[in-house]
Design an enzyme around this catalytic site. Structure first.
Site, PDB file in Angstrom:
ATOM      1  N   LYS A  23       0.838  -1.212   0.000  1.00  0.00           N
ATOM      2  CA  LYS A  23       0.000   0.000   0.000  1.00  0.00           C
ATOM      3  C   LYS A  23       0.875   1.266   0.000  1.00  0.00           C
ATOM      4  CE  LYS A  23      -2.022  -1.093   3.917  1.00  0.00           C
ATOM      5  NZ  LYS A  23      -1.274  -2.335   4.231  1.00  0.00           N
ATOM      6  N   ARG A  98      -9.831   1.052   8.396  1.00  0.00           N
ATOM      7  CA  ARG A  98      -9.416  -0.301   8.770  1.00  0.00           C
ATOM      8  C   ARG A  98     -10.488  -1.023   9.542  1.00  0.00           C
ATOM      9  NH1 ARG A  98      -3.612   0.664   8.660  1.00  0.00           N
ATOM     10  NH2 ARG A  98      -2.435  -1.229   9.039  1.00  0.00           N
ATOM     11  N   ARG A 137      12.042  -5.013   4.991  1.00  0.00           N
ATOM     12  CA  ARG A 137      11.754  -3.612   4.665  1.00  0.00           C
ATOM     13  C   ARG A 137      12.600  -2.627   5.474  1.00  0.00           C
ATOM     14  NH1 ARG A 137       5.796  -1.605   5.499  1.00  0.00           N
ATOM     15  NH2 ARG A 137       6.055  -2.670   7.470  1.00  0.00           N
ATOM     16  N   ARG A 171      11.171  -0.335  11.073  1.00  0.00           N
ATOM     17  CA  ARG A 171      10.053  -0.026  11.967  1.00  0.00           C
ATOM     18  C   ARG A 171      10.033  -0.915  13.208  1.00  0.00           C
ATOM     19  NH1 ARG A 171       4.818   0.571   8.165  1.00  0.00           N
ATOM     20  NH2 ARG A 171       3.960  -0.745   9.816  1.00  0.00           N
ATOM     21  N   ARG A 182      -0.579  -8.273  13.331  1.00  0.00           N
ATOM     22  CA  ARG A 182      -1.116  -7.330  12.336  1.00  0.00           C
ATOM     23  C   ARG A 182      -1.919  -8.063  11.259  1.00  0.00           C
ATOM     24  NH1 ARG A 182       4.427  -4.618  11.072  1.00  0.00           N
ATOM     25  NH2 ARG A 182       3.374  -3.780   9.227  1.00  0.00           N
TER      26      ARG A 182
END
Ligand code: AP5
Length: 229
Positions: A23, A98, A137, A171, A182
């Protein structure tokens, strides 16, 4: 910006998808191509945490554990951000809504500003691949450009292609435990929004397991069609 014509009201696009679906990556590419503003509630919440605001303090532990921050906090943050002048160009909602409560709050906000949702685009991926995507990431601390250990490596090792920065960061919620939580939160609370937007006639599904540029090409076509008809 491309040369397509746009409707009178600023476009509103929603990107749906589990953590790691792409996203953020795709929203940034759409922002660059079409000039719409990427509104990432994850980024807004991380900024609130870094600034030590009341909302940030309430969100910090929930985010680290991989849960969803309370609807009221997120809706308030989004409402303030979407009212800023740059959003008059159109917005790409990345990570919002969400929950059904958030989706209904967005409907109300848009009615108040005589806007409508042009497309809610679901990035369809396999859960198993998402852990690999998230674990690899990292982002540039200077400009936020996203990279991946295997799938998106800077042209010059350790140097951001976008701003030349050399500080990269990962992160706090990109741990294996938090990613599992998540994904669970996504399936329990966010996946039902796919039917919500299907019922409204604005849902588009895109296969997002291919390479980043291939997904971007498909997405660009969908966005062009949704904002010019
Ligand atoms: P948020 O920041 O929104 O995180 P998320 O939804 O978990 O999504 P990610 O940012 O992890 O993934 P992405 O889909 O953006 O993938 P990306 O492009 O980075 O939310 C974080 C937390 O904030 C939540 O857990 C919650 O606590 C809170 N929160 C936020 N919004 C909220 C809300 N509305 N309500 C309540 N709580 C909220 O890509 C991932 C990696 O894969 C990158 O390295 C990228 O380079 C790579 N990649 C991308 N696409 C591809 C591809 N096609 N092929 C190979 N690699 C790819």
């Amino acid at each position: 910006m491309d040369g397509t014509s746009h409707p009178a009201t600023p476009p509103v696009l929603i990107l749906l998808g589990p953590p790691g679906a792409g996203k953020g990556t795709q929203a940034r590419m759409l922002e660059e191509r079409f000039g719409y503003v990427q509104l990432s509630t994850g980024d807004l919440l991380r900024a609130a945490v870094a600034a030590g605001t009341d909302a940030g303090k309430a969100a910090d532990a929930v985010m680290k554990a991989g849960g969803l921050v309370s609807d009221q906090i997120v809706i308030d943050i989004l409402r303030d951000r979407i009212a800023e002048p740059d959003c008059a160009q159109g917005v790409i909602l990345d990570g919002f809504p969400r929950t059904t409560v958030q989706a209904e709050a967005l409907d109300t906000l848009l009615i108040e500003s005589s806007q409508q949702i042009d497309a809610a685009i679901s990035l369809e991926v396999d859960d198993a691949a998402m852990v690999t995507r998230i674990a690899g990431r990292y982002t540039c601390a200077g400009c936020g450009e996203g990279y991946h250990d295997s799938f998106k490596i800077p042209t010059r090792d350790g140097i951001c292609d976008n701003c030349g920065g050399t500080e990269m960061k990962r992160r706090a919620d990109d741990t294996v435990e938090a990613v599992g939580a998540r994904l669970e939160a996504y399936h329990a609370q966010t996946a039902p929004l796919i039917s919500y937007y299907d019922d409204k006639g604005v849902l588009q599904r895109i296969g997002a397991m291919g390479p980043i540029d291939e997904v971007a090409t498909t997405l660009g076509r969908v966005v062009t069609a949704a904002t010019t008809t």
